[in-house]
Motif scaffolding. Structure first.
Motif, PDB file in Angstrom:
ATOM      1  N   PRO A   1      20.397  -0.366  92.719  1.00 23.59           N
ATOM      2  CA  PRO A   1      21.509  -1.211  92.848  1.00 23.59           C
ATOM      3  C   PRO A   1      22.161  -1.206  94.077  1.00 23.59           C
ATOM      4  O   PRO A   1      22.908  -2.198  94.304  1.00 23.59           O
ATOM      5  N   ARG A   2      22.031   0.046  95.003  1.00 24.20           N
ATOM      6  CA  ARG A   2      22.755   0.148  96.218  1.00 24.20           C
ATOM      7  C   ARG A   2      22.008  -0.761  97.334  1.00 24.20           C
ATOM      8  O   ARG A   2      22.325  -0.781  98.417  1.00 24.20           O
ATOM      9  N   ALA A   3      20.885  -1.174  96.990  1.00 19.79           N
ATOM     10  CA  ALA A   3      20.022  -1.594  98.137  1.00 19.79           C
ATOM     11  C   ALA A   3      20.640  -3.151  98.469  1.00 19.79           C
ATOM     12  O   ALA A   3      21.101  -3.852  97.978  1.00 19.79           O
ATOM     13  N   THR A   4      20.606  -3.180  99.847  1.00 22.08           N
ATOM     14  CA  THR A   4      21.013  -4.263 100.635  1.00 22.08           C
ATOM     15  C   THR A   4      19.864  -5.286 100.459  1.00 22.08           C
ATOM     16  O   THR A   4      18.784  -4.969 100.366  1.00 22.08           O
ATOM     17  N   LEU A   5      20.384  -6.644 100.744  1.00 19.26           N
ATOM     18  CA  LEU A   5      19.208  -7.504 100.755  1.00 19.26           C
ATOM     19  C   LEU A   5      18.098  -7.344 101.980  1.00 19.26           C
ATOM     20  O   LEU A   5      17.076  -7.338 101.687  1.00 19.26           O
TER      21      LEU A   5
ATOM     22  N   LEU B   1      14.216  -6.932 101.135  1.00 21.18           N
ATOM     23  CA  LEU B   1      13.330  -7.767 101.815  1.00 21.18           C
ATOM     24  C   LEU B   1      12.158  -6.831 102.594  1.00 21.18           C
ATOM     25  O   LEU B   1      10.887  -7.136 102.235  1.00 21.18           O
ATOM     26  N   ARG B   2      12.564  -6.008 103.205  1.00 15.16           N
ATOM     27  CA  ARG B   2      11.913  -4.867 103.969  1.00 15.16           C
ATOM     28  C   ARG B   2      10.862  -3.948 103.119  1.00 15.16           C
ATOM     29  O   ARG B   2       9.843  -3.881 103.605  1.00 15.16           O
TER      30      ARG B   2
ATOM     31  N   THR C   1      25.092  -7.463 102.722  1.00 13.82           N
ATOM     32  CA  THR C   1      24.831  -8.085 101.188  1.00 13.82           C
ATOM     33  C   THR C   1      24.132  -7.399 100.249  1.00 13.82           C
ATOM     34  O   THR C   1      22.908  -7.004 100.834  1.00 13.82           O
ATOM     35  N   PHE C   2      24.366  -7.330  99.026  1.00  8.75           N
ATOM     36  CA  PHE C   2      23.525  -6.526  98.137  1.00  8.75           C
ATOM     37  C   PHE C   2      22.565  -7.388  97.671  1.00  8.75           C
ATOM     38  O   PHE C   2      22.802  -8.416  97.279  1.00  8.75           O
ATOM     39  N   ALA C   3      21.445  -6.790  97.410  1.00  8.40           N
ATOM     40  CA  ALA C   3      20.303  -7.854  96.951  1.00  8.40           C
ATOM     41  C   ALA C   3      20.808  -8.333  95.599  1.00  8.40           C
ATOM     42  O   ALA C   3      20.526  -9.606  95.265  1.00  8.40           O
TER      43      ALA C   3
ATOM     44  N   GLU D   1      18.007   4.332  99.714  1.00  6.43           N
ATOM     45  CA  GLU D   1      19.273   4.693  99.263  1.00  6.43           C
ATOM     46  C   GLU D   1      19.321   6.006  98.513  1.00  6.43           C
ATOM     47  O   GLU D   1      20.366   6.547  98.730  1.00  6.43           O
ATOM     48  N   GLN D   2      18.563   6.450  97.881  1.00  7.99           N
ATOM     49  CA  GLN D   2      18.417   7.653  97.224  1.00  7.99           C
ATOM     50  C   GLN D   2      18.395   8.911  98.254  1.00  7.99           C
ATOM     51  O   GLN D   2      18.954   9.760  98.262  1.00  7.99           O
TER      52      GLN D   2
END
Lengths: 191, 750
Positions: free
Chosen positions: A57-61, A65-66, A100-102, B120-121
């Motif tokens: 849930p913390r992943a940025t866009l 993508l990467r 921005t968060f994904a 993130e983790q």
């Protein structure tokens, strides 16, 4: 997934492109073979294609993508919205994908450098960057080009100084700025 | 060696062959690599810069979702140091392996590393590791000259005549101290390592300007034979010296992959890049110049001190250019190091020469003013006939022409020397100039060229393309020799398993690589001729090798266009897929007794505009004339010089890493607070290459252009600032507050 274009487009380009693309094909396997704890499902529409994936849930866009979609043409240079290397289009507007968060971008059209054009069928801005040598190392280039394509549609004046101002959110540490301006102006004159 | 004078491809502006990959996001940089089962590593960085770890608690972090391991001193496993080496091998700046002991010597030093399923983790786990420290007062002191050195006295770097006596007797003198702050390379590509370990062999995707050295160092530090390590850098998002040598994060990634038996990706954050992957050190330089009344130099003395880290000695070598740039009977260069609680400094674009020339060329400007002499004339007056530091001839030096051509292109004759005397559109103009130089060299290189039955050629060399255009130039050299078009030459580099090639440093890749590739192409041609005279069905069967020649991709009888057979056809007749040749280039670098002085030269002219009402300073125009041997591909070469000028604008006006004296933390550790030049800062840039081949360096007459463009720029700009404002800035970068002092005051008194 989205990386398929890289390998298939290689036929029309120079031998350098062929050898590089073939060598990497095997690495670009289907992502997310195993479930990862703490992730959530999202659906992202990238380059016209819908991707339903599990992400942190913390992943940025940018990281999504990467690292999840393996669309590695979008680059990370600062992760703070300071360098512009991660620029993508969201509904046609340029956005720093690191800011921005994904999970917040599920109902929008996302375009990355891979969706703009590939060797053999490059976008005019990509062609112009090759023609005007608008890069050296090439790392900031995806962001420069995404920024430039969006900038052409924005209400800027016609001068070189307008391009320099409009493109100053994209740092090129190699300093290829004169050639970047030349490339952008060449495309703007064609439009 | 045969001189290559005529060519259809050498010297021709050629689009980069890697261009389509770079503009489409298809070029694979280190952190773009992905493998099944990939894990992510995130380092834990010390938040003090001097002291020891009191307690390190990983228990909470280890229980977090997705976390696979947290490594620290006690469980990372064995990592070794590299043995002392003579010669140009096994190089790294920070020799202590990461996590070796509990002593903290700089802010951001790695104390642990968390590994998890997502980035993130991993980051969250790293930030949850609890570390307490026994903190001691750090020393990041900016003042260097006059503080204790690492040695009893400074090293004498170059000496001739009696400098002390000449300075004493001088009619006209300059004596001033110039300061360069810590500058950080900040390539936009973050340092990164993707480590794959199959139980025996390490495949390391690295951000490396030197894959062969990187492999050798990693093998030593991991404790495995060299053949069990392969380092790959197919594309590099530049490095400017910061990626020349391995840094601790690469060892962490490899050790994690080894311990877990899974691929591990570690991307260094922008903040960490101000701490643990090198920087140009802070440097103080005292310059003393003496001249007679008509401007002939009688003495030059340069005493420099640069900071280094607590454990390793990095010498900036600021006296690189000083001993041979001008004619003077008396000269002394000394250098010393001081220790600070900072990460290890390293080479940054134009190490030694760039900071050295900032000081020397600023002092030359001050001397010209003291003499009431034109600064261009002062330099022309002191042009040496030979390299006076070694009493050997220059291979090819056209400094005078750089100065005169630059003067003409810039319009220097219209300059009025009085401060603030030139105006345009309500702005005050400042015009300044500087001379510049950078070394030229070959280092040992091997290359292989194959000619294939499909009509293409393949060239392989274990060097890198860091943005300078090496892919393309290599293809041009093969094309020149074989007649195979550039777009049919497959260039393979950036892999330590290839024939060992040059590091992408010193501006010497082109000079080193081209002779090896040229020889390999010639040898491949000989192998093809052999196939032509030995193979059944060949029209040349039974001829002698000397009867045949290779022209425009064909084999033919000497001088006879008729009956020429395409190379590929010969291979089809011979039923072989390919013939190959190898080539080598020897080294001129570090020769004990060089017979010739190899350097590139240039002249930089800068215009600034100054608005005192709002204290607004801009660099508006730069003219640069470069004498760097023959330019093999003018497109990327021009781009290199322009980019170096842009970096020079940053060096002169913006760039400075600042340390918090309480914690030792670099506080402006991001691209908003460490300001580099952006598009809007770019002046109008006019680049001229004199294009005189240096045939003593190699058959193509090529030197290199990676660094010389940055040399001299900062001083050309500060000299222009003085001309506009009357303020002599000797302490980079130029700050607005420097310019708010009354005219004719200096900001940094010796």
């Amino acid at each position: 997934m989205g990386a398929a274009g890289v390998a298939t487009a290689a036929t029309a380009v120079t031998p350098l492109a062929v050898s590089a693309a073939i060598a990497e094909t095997q690495e670009r396997t289907v992502p997310q073979a195993q479930a990862i704890t703490g992730t959530m499902p999202v659906t992202l529409k990238v380059n016209g294609q819908s991707h339903s994936v599990q992400i942190d849930p913390r992943a940025t866009l940018l990281d999504t993508l990467r690292e999840t979609l393996h669309l590695t043409g979008t680059k990370k240079g600062c992760d703070h919205g300071q360098c512009g290397a991660c620029t993508v289009h969201i509904n046609g507007r340029r956005v720093n994908s690191c800011l921005t968060f994904a999970g917040m971008q599920q109902n929008v059209e996302i375009t990355t450098i891979e969706g703009l054009g590939q060797p053999g069928h490059l976008h005019p801005m990509q062609e112009a960057f090759v023609e005007h040598d608008g890069f050296q190392c090439g790392y900031c280039t995806s962001g420069q080009i995404m920024s430039a394509v969006a900038m052409v549609k924005e209400p800027w004046g016609t001068l070189d100084s307008d391009v320099k101002e409009a493109m100053s959110g994209n740092i090129c540490r190699c300093g290829a700025y004169p050639n970047i301006v030349a490339a952008v102006q060449a495309v703007r004159r064609m439009a | 060696m045969d001189q290559v004078t005529e060519s259809k491809v050498i010297g021709v502006a050629t689009p980069r062959i890697d261009g389509p990959l770079k503009v489409s996001g298809s070029a694979m940089y280190a952190s773009d690599h992905h493998f099944p089962g990939l894990l992510y590593a995130w380092p834990v960085c010390a938040t003090i810069s001097n002291g020891t770890i009191a307690h390190l608690d990983t228990a909470g972090a280890e229980k977090m979702p997705g976390v696979v391991a947290v490594y620290h001193r006690e469980n990372i496993g064995k990592l070794y140091r590299v043995p002392p080496s003579t010669g140009f091998t096994l190089i790294l700046d920070e020799k202590r392996p990461p996590l070796e002991d509990d002593t903290i010597r700089y802010y951001g030093q790695y104390v642990a590393v968390a590994v998890a399923q997502t980035v993130e983790q991993a980051r969250a786990a790293a930030e949850s590791v609890k570390v307490t420290y026994n903190k001691e007062k750090p020393d990041t002191g900016e003042k260097l000259l006059g503080t204790p050195l690492t040695t009893d006295k400074p090293d004498e770097k170059s000496k001739r005549g009696d400098t002390a006596a000449a300075l004493q007797a001088a009619k006209v003198k300059v004596d001033a101290v110039y300061r360069i702050p810590v500058e950080t390379h900040n390539p936009i590509e973050l340092h990164a390592s993707v480590a794959v370990f199959d139980g025996k062999k390490y495949t390391l995707y690295e951000t490396s300007q030197a894959v062969v050295n990187h492999r050798d160092v990693m093998a030593q530090m991991l404790g495995v034979p060299t053949e069990q390590v392969q380092v790959i850098t197919r594309f590099l998002g530049s490095g400017f010296g910061g990626k020349l040598w391995p840094w601790p994060h690469g060892l962490l990634a490899a050790a994690c992959a080894r311990n877990l038996g899974r691929p591990v990706k570690l991307v260094v954050s922008r903040q960490m890049m101000f701490e643990s992957v090198g920087h140009r050190p802070a440097i103080d330089q005292r310059i003393q110049l003496a001249a007679d009344a008509d401007g002939k130099l009688t003495a030059v003395q340069q005493d420099y001190v640069n900071h280094t880290s607590m454990l390793d000695d990095y010498n900036e070598g600021c006296g690189e250019i000083t001993p041979f740039l001008y004619s003077t009977p008396n000269l002394l260069v000394t250098g010393g190091l001081v220790r600070r609680n900072v990460g290890n400094p390293t080479a940054m674009r134009g190490p030694g020469a760039v900071p050295g020339l900032f000081a020397l060329e600023s002092a030359m400007d001050e001397l010209a003013i003291a003499l009431k002499m034109d600064p261009v004339q002062l330099r022309l007056k002191n042009e040496p006939a030979l390299d006076e530091s070694l009493n050997i001839p220059f291979s090819s030096r056209h400094m005078k022409e750089c100065l005169t051509v630059g003067s003409e292109k810039f319009g220097w004759a219209k300059r009025t020397p009085e401060i603030g005397s030139m105006k345009r559109d309500g702005l005050t103009l400042g015009w300044g100039m500087a001379a510049c130089s950078w070394l030229a060299a070959r280092i040992e290189t091997e290359a292989t060229v194959e000619l294939l039955q499909d009509g293409s050629a393949r060239v392989a060399c274990g060097t890198q393309d860091i943005g300078g255009g090496t892919y393309t130039v290599m293809a041009q050299v093969v094309s020149h020799e074989t007649g195979i078009p550039v777009n049919r030459v497959d260039v393979v580099l950036g892999d330590s398993s290839l024939p060992p090639g040059p590091i992408s440093g010193g501006s010497w890749v082109t000079a080193s690589m081209t002779p090896a590739v040229l020889a390999a192409s010639q040898n491949a041609g000989k192998a093809l001729v052999l196939a032509a005279i030995k193979s059944d069905g060949s029209p040349f069967k039974g001829k002698k090798p000397e009867d045949l020649e290779l022209v425009d991709g064909t084999v033919r009888l000497k001088g006879q266009q008729q009956g020429a057979v395409p190379m590929a056809e010969i291979l089809r007749i011979a039923k072989v897929n390919s013939v190959s040749g190898t080539g080598k280039s020897d080294s001129t670098f570090g020769a004990a007794k060089p017979k010739v002085s190899f350097h590139s030269y240039g002249a930089q002219f800068a215009e600034v505009t100054w608005q005192p009402e709002i204290a607004r300073l801009r660099v508006s125009r730069v003219v640069t004339v470069i004498d760097a041997g023959r330019i093999l591909n003018p497109r990327p070469a021009r781009n290199q010089i322009e980019g170096a000028v842009v970096m020079g604008v940053g060096m002169a006006l913006f760039e400075e890493t600042m340390y918090d004296p309480r914690s030792g933390a670099p506080i402006n550790n991001n691209l908003a607070d460490y300001v580099v030049a952006v598009n809007a800062d770019t002046p109008e840039i006019d680049v001229t290459f004199l294009d005189y081949p240096d045939y003593q360096l190699n058959a193509l007459g090529a030197r290199g252009v990676g660094e010389i463009g940055l040399a001299g720029i900062a001083s050309a700009i500060t000299n222009a600032v003085y001309h506009a404002t009357g303020v002599r800035v000797r302490d980079l970068p130029v700050r607005i507050e420097d310019l708010l002092v009354p005219a004719n005051r200096t900001t940094h008194l010796a």
